[in-house]
Enzyme design. Structure first.
Site, short mmCIF file in Angstrom:
data_model
loop_
_atom_site.label_atom_id
_atom_site.label_comp_id
_atom_site.label_asym_id
_atom_site.label_seq_id
_atom_site.Cartn_x
_atom_site.Cartn_y
_atom_site.Cartn_z
N HIS A 95 -19.53 4.52 81.69
CA HIS A 95 -19.16 5.25 82.90
C HIS A 95 -19.09 6.76 82.63
CE1 HIS A 95 -16.99 6.20 86.65
NE2 HIS A 95 -16.26 7.00 85.89
N GLU A 96 -18.47 7.15 81.54
CA GLU A 96 -18.35 8.57 81.22
C GLU A 96 -19.72 9.19 80.93
OE1 GLU A 96 -15.80 10.06 81.98
OE2 GLU A 96 -14.46 8.34 82.15
#
Length: 228
Positions: A95-96
């Site tokens: 996600h990051e």
């Protein structure tokens, strides 16, 4: 009274979502990856697969401190995510990196949010005090209404920021899931855990945005009501 009931409901929902998110991550932290990769290794591979070589993956102290910093181009993973090799760590790491991919491709919603950060960081801290000051002044001076409206405008920037954050977060999760699936990084159970983790993480942003909007509506009603 209606406002306090609404805020109470939002606070309760926020607590339930946060508790559910915590339990989900604790559960999926026990689902170990068959490929044996750590969160840091997954993040690094996703960056390389997207042709991004100027972003560093680093470990940052604390829990739930994971974030992407567009200023120094670093994917900051909490110590647990950086080192662990489970579905929860894979979800957060990918996600990051999704945000790093957004930055590299000039994703418009991320660009817009980044431009608002310095303004919102100042406005959000003083908006409520400006509104309260305006409400106090309204009892003795006409300028109080103007001051209160200025505070309302500052608060509106924070609400706008909260809603712009929603497509940014959902898109980062979608990019993460697409990459994890197309590259065959995870097994079926691991993939399901990753999807579920990111789904609940996104819901915390939805609740936060609704809470910010409810607060704005309340103060607008209070200001305009006193004006009448």
């Amino acid at each position: 009274m209606e406002f306090y009931i609404l805020m109470g409901v939002i606070a309760l929902v926020s607590w339930l979502v946060s508790s559910r998110l915590k339990s989900k991550f604790e559960h999926y932290s026990k689902v170990h990856l068959r490929n044996g990769m750590s969160g840091a290794e997954i993040a690094q591979k996703m960056l390389e697969d997207h042709g991004i070589y100027d972003v560093k993956v680093i470990s940052t102290p604390g829990r739930l401190t994971d974030h992407y910093n567009p200023v120094d181009k670093t994917v900051n993973l909490s110590e647990a995510v950086y080192n662990q090799r489970n579905a929860a760590a894979a979800a957060v790491a990918a996600h990051e990196v999704g945000h790093a991919v957004q930055h590299a491709t000039a994703y418009q919603w991320l660009t817009m949010r980044s431009k608002l950060v310095p303004v919102v960081s100042v406005a959000s801290g003083m908006s409520q005090w400006v509104i309260i000051g305006g409400l106090v002044l309204m009892a003795t001076s006409n300028i109080g209404f103007t001051v209160a409206l200025i505070g309302l405008g500052l608060m509106s920037l924070g609400v706008l920021f909260s809603f712009i954050t929603l497509p940014v977060e959902y898109d980062a999760s979608n990019r993460a899931l697409v990459w994890l699936k197309t590259k065959g990084m995870l097994g079926q159970q691991e993939m399901e855990g990753t999807q579920d983790s990111l789904k609940w993480a996104a819901r915390t942003y939805v609740v936060a945005a609704l809470g910010a909007l409810a607060t704005l509506v309340y103060y607008a009603y209070l200001i305009l009501g006193r004006r009448d």
